[in-house]
Write a protein that holds these residues in place. Structure first.
Motif, PDB file in Angstrom:
ATOM      1  N   ALA A  53       9.050  -2.330  -9.325  1.00 56.14           N
ATOM      2  CA  ALA A  53       9.951  -3.247  -8.716  1.00 56.14           C
ATOM      3  C   ALA A  53      10.468  -4.389  -9.387  1.00 56.14           C
ATOM      4  O   ALA A  53      11.154  -5.441  -8.745  1.00 56.14           O
ATOM      5  CB  ALA A  53       9.002  -3.784  -7.298  1.00 56.14           C
ATOM      6  N   GLY A  54       9.834  -4.546 -10.837  1.00 59.05           N
ATOM      7  CA  GLY A  54      10.580  -5.638 -11.621  1.00 59.05           C
ATOM      8  C   GLY A  54       9.568  -6.757 -11.905  1.00 59.05           C
ATOM      9  O   GLY A  54       9.923  -7.770 -12.394  1.00 59.05           O
ATOM     10  N   ILE A  55       8.341  -6.589 -11.769  1.00 57.72           N
ATOM     11  CA  ILE A  55       7.330  -7.555 -11.830  1.00 57.72           C
ATOM     12  C   ILE A  55       6.394  -7.078 -12.896  1.00 57.72           C
ATOM     13  O   ILE A  55       5.814  -6.083 -13.284  1.00 57.72           O
ATOM     14  CB  ILE A  55       6.344  -7.795 -10.684  1.00 57.72           C
ATOM     15  N   ARG A  56       6.128  -8.120 -13.835  1.00 55.99           N
ATOM     16  CA  ARG A  56       5.075  -7.685 -15.126  1.00 55.99           C
ATOM     17  C   ARG A  56       4.131  -8.811 -14.926  1.00 55.99           C
ATOM     18  O   ARG A  56       4.297 -10.050 -14.905  1.00 55.99           O
ATOM     19  CB  ARG A  56       5.822  -7.988 -16.395  1.00 55.99           C
ATOM     20  N   ILE A  57       2.676  -8.367 -15.227  1.00 51.39           N
ATOM     21  CA  ILE A  57       1.768  -9.138 -15.401  1.00 51.39           C
ATOM     22  C   ILE A  57       0.968  -9.125 -16.586  1.00 51.39           C
ATOM     23  O   ILE A  57       0.927  -7.878 -17.381  1.00 51.39           O
ATOM     24  CB  ILE A  57       0.638  -8.690 -14.328  1.00 51.39           C
ATOM     25  N   ALA A  58       0.849 -10.384 -17.227  1.00 53.99           N
ATOM     26  CA  ALA A  58       0.136 -10.572 -18.511  1.00 53.99           C
ATOM     27  C   ALA A  58      -1.340 -10.983 -18.400  1.00 53.99           C
ATOM     28  O   ALA A  58      -1.402 -12.383 -17.997  1.00 53.99           O
ATOM     29  CB  ALA A  58       0.926 -11.352 -19.415  1.00 53.99           C
ATOM     30  N   ASP A  59      -2.349 -10.204 -18.307  1.00 53.48           N
ATOM     31  CA  ASP A  59      -3.651 -10.476 -18.191  1.00 53.48           C
ATOM     32  C   ASP A  59      -4.181 -11.376 -19.274  1.00 53.48           C
ATOM     33  O   ASP A  59      -3.882 -11.175 -20.492  1.00 53.48           O
ATOM     34  CB  ASP A  59      -4.563  -9.315 -17.695  1.00 53.48           C
ATOM     35  N   ASP A  60      -5.027 -12.349 -18.999  1.00 52.08           N
ATOM     36  CA  ASP A  60      -5.657 -13.347 -20.025  1.00 52.08           C
ATOM     37  C   ASP A  60      -4.538 -14.012 -20.695  1.00 52.08           C
ATOM     38  O   ASP A  60      -4.625 -14.428 -21.902  1.00 52.08           O
ATOM     39  CB  ASP A  60      -6.527 -12.352 -20.834  1.00 52.08           C
ATOM     40  N   GLY A  77      -6.530 -16.704 -17.812  1.00 49.03           N
ATOM     41  CA  GLY A  77      -5.779 -16.724 -16.596  1.00 49.03           C
ATOM     42  C   GLY A  77      -4.889 -15.429 -16.827  1.00 49.03           C
ATOM     43  O   GLY A  77      -5.273 -14.514 -17.230  1.00 49.03           O
ATOM     44  N   TYR A  78      -3.553 -15.652 -16.201  1.00 52.14           N
ATOM     45  CA  TYR A  78      -2.485 -14.771 -16.195  1.00 52.14           C
ATOM     46  C   TYR A  78      -1.271 -15.031 -15.958  1.00 52.14           C
ATOM     47  O   TYR A  78      -1.054 -16.373 -15.404  1.00 52.14           O
ATOM     48  CB  TYR A  78      -2.894 -13.532 -14.992  1.00 52.14           C
ATOM     49  N   THR A  79      -0.131 -14.394 -16.215  1.00 54.13           N
ATOM     50  CA  THR A  79       1.129 -14.960 -16.169  1.00 54.13           C
ATOM     51  C   THR A  79       1.847 -13.851 -15.242  1.00 54.13           C
ATOM     52  O   THR A  79       1.833 -12.589 -15.740  1.00 54.13           O
ATOM     53  CB  THR A  79       1.721 -15.016 -17.664  1.00 54.13           C
ATOM     54  N   VAL A  80       2.768 -14.098 -14.323  1.00 55.35           N
ATOM     55  CA  VAL A  80       3.271 -12.939 -13.522  1.00 55.35           C
ATOM     56  C   VAL A  80       4.770 -13.409 -13.835  1.00 55.35           C
ATOM     57  O   VAL A  80       5.265 -14.569 -13.670  1.00 55.35           O
ATOM     58  CB  VAL A  80       3.145 -13.143 -12.058  1.00 55.35           C
ATOM     59  N   THR A  81       5.652 -12.389 -14.222  1.00 61.53           N
ATOM     60  CA  THR A  81       6.852 -12.569 -14.824  1.00 61.53           C
ATOM     61  C   THR A  81       7.724 -11.730 -13.760  1.00 61.53           C
ATOM     62  O   THR A  81       7.477 -10.544 -13.443  1.00 61.53           O
ATOM     63  CB  THR A  81       7.210 -11.932 -16.019  1.00 61.53           C
ATOM     64  N   VAL A  82       8.630 -12.346 -13.178  1.00 57.54           N
ATOM     65  CA  VAL A  82       9.727 -11.893 -12.135  1.00 57.54           C
ATOM     66  C   VAL A  82      10.911 -11.683 -12.596  1.00 57.54           C
ATOM     67  O   VAL A  82      11.533 -12.736 -12.926  1.00 57.54           O
ATOM     68  CB  VAL A  82       9.436 -12.674 -10.783  1.00 57.54           C
ATOM     69  N   THR A  83      11.614 -10.433 -12.608  1.00 55.82           N
ATOM     70  CA  THR A  83      12.825 -10.006 -13.259  1.00 55.82           C
ATOM     71  C   THR A  83      14.009 -10.554 -12.211  1.00 55.82           C
ATOM     72  O   THR A  83      13.498 -10.780 -10.801  1.00 55.82           O
ATOM     73  CB  THR A  83      12.914  -8.915 -13.602  1.00 55.82           C
ATOM     74  N   GLU A  84      14.943 -10.452 -12.448  1.00 56.19           N
ATOM     75  CA  GLU A  84      16.184 -10.699 -11.710  1.00 56.19           C
ATOM     76  C   GLU A  84      16.057  -9.560 -10.389  1.00 56.19           C
ATOM     77  O   GLU A  84      16.543  -9.858  -9.433  1.00 56.19           O
ATOM     78  CB  GLU A  84      17.500 -10.816 -12.495  1.00 56.19           C
ATOM     79  N   ALA A  85      15.851  -8.268 -10.983  1.00 57.20           N
ATOM     80  CA  ALA A  85      15.702  -7.251 -10.166  1.00 57.20           C
ATOM     81  C   ALA A  85      14.644  -7.380  -8.929  1.00 57.20           C
ATOM     82  O   ALA A  85      15.043  -7.293  -7.636  1.00 57.20           O
ATOM     83  CB  ALA A  85      15.487  -5.835 -10.754  1.00 57.20           C
ATOM     84  N   ALA A  86      13.576  -8.118  -9.306  1.00 55.99           N
ATOM     85  CA  ALA A  86      12.660  -8.273  -8.232  1.00 55.99           C
ATOM     86  C   ALA A  86      12.965  -9.336  -7.546  1.00 55.99           C
ATOM     87  O   ALA A  86      12.716  -9.358  -6.151  1.00 55.99           O
ATOM     88  CB  ALA A  86      11.246  -8.721  -9.004  1.00 55.99           C
ATOM     89  N   ILE A  87      13.621 -10.389  -7.966  1.00 57.58           N
ATOM     90  CA  ILE A  87      14.055 -11.530  -7.013  1.00 57.58           C
ATOM     91  C   ILE A  87      15.064 -10.980  -6.050  1.00 57.58           C
ATOM     92  O   ILE A  87      15.131 -11.250  -4.915  1.00 57.58           O
ATOM     93  CB  ILE A  87      14.914 -12.622  -7.852  1.00 57.58           C
ATOM     94  N   ALA A  88      16.125 -10.227  -6.413  1.00 53.04           N
ATOM     95  CA  ALA A  88      17.277  -9.474  -5.589  1.00 53.04           C
ATOM     96  C   ALA A  88      16.446  -8.875  -4.496  1.00 53.04           C
ATOM     97  O   ALA A  88      16.803  -8.639  -3.348  1.00 53.04           O
ATOM     98  CB  ALA A  88      18.031  -8.540  -6.520  1.00 53.04           C
ATOM     99  N   GLN A  89      15.279  -7.635  -4.820  1.00 54.22           N
ATOM    100  CA  GLN A  89      14.559  -7.295  -3.935  1.00 54.22           C
ATOM    101  C   GLN A  89      14.066  -8.105  -2.825  1.00 54.22           C
ATOM    102  O   GLN A  89      14.145  -7.817  -1.565  1.00 54.22           O
ATOM    103  CB  GLN A  89      13.710  -6.315  -4.675  1.00 54.22           C
ATOM    104  N   ALA A  90      13.399  -9.092  -3.292  1.00 52.78           N
ATOM    105  CA  ALA A  90      12.607 -10.031  -2.378  1.00 52.78           C
ATOM    106  C   ALA A  90      13.750 -10.734  -1.381  1.00 52.78           C
ATOM    107  O   ALA A  90      13.588 -10.905  -0.389  1.00 52.78           O
ATOM    108  CB  ALA A  90      12.154 -10.995  -3.261  1.00 52.78           C
ATOM    109  N   ALA A  93       0.864  -1.145  -0.098  1.00 52.36           N
ATOM    110  CA  ALA A  93       0.002   0.039   0.072  1.00 52.36           C
ATOM    111  C   ALA A  93       0.877   1.276   0.006  1.00 52.36           C
ATOM    112  O   ALA A  93       0.558   2.254  -0.726  1.00 52.36           O
ATOM    113  CB  ALA A  93      -0.942   0.067   1.169  1.00 52.36           C
ATOM    114  N   LYS A  94       1.875   1.266   0.589  1.00 54.73           N
ATOM    115  CA  LYS A  94       2.631   2.296   0.807  1.00 54.73           C
ATOM    116  C   LYS A  94       3.772   2.661  -0.462  1.00 54.73           C
ATOM    117  O   LYS A  94       3.606   3.663  -0.915  1.00 54.73           O
ATOM    118  CB  LYS A  94       3.811   2.385   1.961  1.00 54.73           C
ATOM    119  N   GLN A  95       3.910   1.559  -1.002  1.00 54.13           N
ATOM    120  CA  GLN A  95       4.724   1.577  -2.195  1.00 54.13           C
ATOM    121  C   GLN A  95       3.810   2.268  -3.388  1.00 54.13           C
ATOM    122  O   GLN A  95       4.399   2.977  -4.312  1.00 54.13           O
ATOM    123  CB  GLN A  95       5.185   0.165  -2.689  1.00 54.13           C
TER     124      GLN A  95
END
Length: 104
Positions: A61-68, A73-86, A26-28
């Motif tokens: 933050a490095g996440i991409r969502i492909a709706d439908d 359905g949907y596909t969530v793609t997580v980049t290396e930057a997002a993994i590093a942040q997590a 929520a803050k982000q």
């Protein structure tokens, strides 16, 4: 699966991939915690402006969502930057790096 359910589910999945709690997400995104919690609980339909802010926060933050994709359905793609942040998030019970440098 309805489009609204796909959107909410994909945002929740992206939040989980980043390791963000609802308050952090929520803050982000610059949205109220109450709005986010009600949306994720299915108690309120999300406003387009709220979805846009949430999507912007996860994309930065490095996440991409492909709706439908796949259809219905949907596909969530997580980049290396997002993994590093997590991976940088503090583990429950550990202090965050910002707190370690704080004078007592």
């Amino acid at each position: 699966m309805s489009q609204e359910i796909r959107i909410v589910s994909s945002l929740r999945a992206a939040r989980a991939a980043l390791g963000w709690s609802q308050p952090v997400f929520a803050k982000q995104a610059g949205v109220s915690l109450v709005a986010l919690a009600r949306m994720e609980a299915g108690m309120a339909s999300p406003r387009l402006s709220t979805v846009a802010k949430l999507k912007s926060a996860i994309e930065s933050a490095g996440i991409r969502i492909a709706d439908d994709y796949p259809p219905g359905g949907y596909t969530v793609t997580v980049t290396e930057a997002a993994i590093a942040q997590a991976l940088r998030r503090p583990v429950v019970g550990e202090e965050s790096p910002a707190l370690e440098n704080k004078a007592v």
